[in-house]
Design an enzyme around this catalytic site. Structure first.
Site, PDB file in Angstrom:
ATOM      1  N   GLU A  46      30.693 -10.435   1.360  1.00  0.00           N
ATOM      2  CA  GLU A  46      29.643  -9.909   0.480  1.00  0.00           C
ATOM      3  C   GLU A  46      29.804 -10.459  -0.929  1.00  0.00           C
ATOM      4  O   GLU A  46      30.910 -10.522  -1.462  1.00  0.00           O
ATOM      5  CB  GLU A  46      29.682  -8.382   0.438  1.00  0.00           C
ATOM      6  CG  GLU A  46      29.076  -7.722   1.649  1.00  0.00           C
ATOM      7  CD  GLU A  46      28.949  -6.222   1.486  1.00  0.00           C
ATOM      8  OE1 GLU A  46      29.481  -5.681   0.495  1.00  0.00           O
ATOM      9  OE2 GLU A  46      28.333  -5.582   2.355  1.00  0.00           O
ATOM     10  N   LYS A 219      13.159 -25.363  12.562  1.00  0.00           N
ATOM     11  CA  LYS A 219      11.905 -26.126  12.626  1.00  0.00           C
ATOM     12  C   LYS A 219      12.164 -27.612  12.367  1.00  0.00           C
ATOM     13  O   LYS A 219      13.021 -28.208  12.995  1.00  0.00           O
ATOM     14  CB  LYS A 219      10.890 -25.536  11.656  1.00  0.00           C
ATOM     15  CG  LYS A 219      10.548 -24.066  11.932  1.00  0.00           C
ATOM     16  CD  LYS A 219       9.419 -23.583  11.058  1.00  0.00           C
ATOM     17  CE  LYS A 219       9.029 -22.146  11.358  1.00  0.00           C
ATOM     18  NZ  LYS A 219       9.884 -21.161  10.699  1.00  0.00           N
TER      19      LYS A 219
END
Length: 423
Positions: A46, A219
């Site tokens: 984090e 993609k």
């Protein structure tokens, strides 16, 4: 063997034996896959490099910085955040950083090729913000820039969103940015679909004009599933948001804090590592040749379908994708039925609405096709001609199981000539 691994093997066999024409899919390299499945999945991290809330992050810090450095080099960006888990998460963070609940935003209509996160009423974007939409001209089926200009001037949105999930023509980023800026709006481009073509320099870039650019990393980028937020140039936020010390936050700070702690906790460092590997591959000369072939294949496939009597929305394609309007050739055939028949023949596509569609999003009058994945496997223009023929054969015989089986056998045999990766 666990049932899961049996299913993974079956999916691997499916990918190997089918013609993949979903415009938003691609095949990653073995190195990208190894990084995504690496021991970095065990590490909580984090925060950001050198500013973590956990110890033991010295190596994942270096990985994340490498990913950031490479993506900035690819696009000439000044700042990048590689932590978003997806393109939708990247867009969510931008909206959180820039907008207040209920602010006005203008995005492309989903029915005309836009994306769910560009203001669909059932999506968080449409629920939390006052979205308006622009679309395409009925005559040209390309973006109606005059309508867009009028809407910006009338609505006075705080943010304008450009980019699409089903639009095959080049977008005039320069004009859209000027109109947005002239009317006090920030200009954001979601280039998820064309990012790989932009990276290779075979498609105009939004970076000279956009304030903020988001993208997925799969993609046409051929990386792992994930998202990125970038800026060509950092600038003071236009609303004077301040830190507890009274300093005005720069836009990069707002965006980073919107990702963490705004919408995400621990980043997926194994996926970030895979992003870094993919970005390294994009920086190689071979990637430009790949992107050029993606465009060539798309243009040939579109023309081959036109020659067989199909209608391609806007008359063709400038990128990797195309929308096929089935109504002129098969008036009673829905996109849903077409998709099912083609998938049965091991030609994978997705149903898609076309501009001014007479059917619902669950039925549709069109299908969307794309060439990134089939090009990764080494396909050239000659295979596009075969694919067009097979698509026509299937769609002319959607209820004929024997014909579909014959096409499926042909597809499976053909794809043996285009082996996927060793993994």
């Amino acid at each position: 063997m666990d049932k899961v691994f049996e299913l993974i093997q079956r999916e691997k066999n499916r990918q190997n034996s089918t013609i993949e024409l979903i415009a938003s899919e691609n095949f990653v390299s073995e190195n990208v896959l190894k990084a995504a499945g690496s021991c970095l999945t065990n590490k909580y991290a984090e925060g950001y490099p050198a500013k973590r809330y956990y110890g033991g992050c010295q190596f994942v810090d270096e990985v994340e910085e490498l990913a950031r450095k490479r993506i900035c080099e690819i696009y000439g960006a000044e700042h990048a955040n590689v932590q978003p888990h997806s393109g939708a998460q990247a867009n969510t963070a931008v909206y959180l950083a820039l907008l207040q609940h209920g602010d006005k935003v203008l995005g492309m209509s989903l029915a005309d090729g836009g994306h769910l996160t560009h203001g669909h009423p059932l999506n968080f974007s449409g629920i939390n913000y006052e979205f308006y939409s622009y679309g395409v001209s009925k005559e040209t089926e390309t973006i109606d820039y005059e309508e867009y200009k009028k809407k910006v001037e009338e609505i006075k949105p705080k943010l304008v969103v450009a980019g699409a999930s089903a639009y095959s023509r080049i977008i005039d980023f320069e004009f859209m940015a000027k109109v947005a800026h002239d009317n006090g709006a920030l200009f954001m481009v979601d280039m998820a679909h064309i990012a790989g073509l932009v990276a290779a320099g075979v498609h105009p870039s939004p970076f000279p004009y956009a304030d903020i650019v988001t993208t997925t990393t799969h993609k046409t980028l051929r990386g792992p599933r994930g998202g990125v937020i970038m800026m060509g140039k950092d600038f003071p936020n236009p609303w004077g948001k301040k830190t507890p010390k009274g300093e005005i936050k720069m836009m990069s700070q707002l965006l980073d804090s919107a990702v963490f702690p705004g919408i995400q906790g621990g980043p997926l460092e194994h996926v970030i590592a895979a992003k870094a590997v993919a970005f390294g591959e994009i920086l190689q000369p071979e990637f430009k040749e790949y992107a050029k072939q993606v465009q060539k294949n798309a243009a040939v496939l579109a023309q081959a379908l036109i020659d067989r009597g199909f209608t391609i929305v806007s008359g063709g394609t400038d990128n990797h994708s195309m929308l096929v309007d089935l109504r002129s050739k098969y008036p009673d055939l829905t996109g849903k039925v077409a998709e099912k028949a083609l998938v049965s023949a091991d030609i994978t596509v997705n149903k898609n609405m076309v501009p001014f569609d007479s059917r619902s999003a669950f039925q549709t009058s069109g299908i969307r096709l794309g060439t990134p994945a089939i090009t990764t496997r080494g396909a050239k223009e000659d295979l596009m001609l075969e694919i067009a023929e097979m698509i026509e054969t299937v769609l002319s015989n959607v209820d004929n199981e024997e014909v579909i089986a014959q096409v499926r056998a042909r597809v499976n045999e053909t794809m043996k000539k285009y082996p996927l990766f060793a993994y």
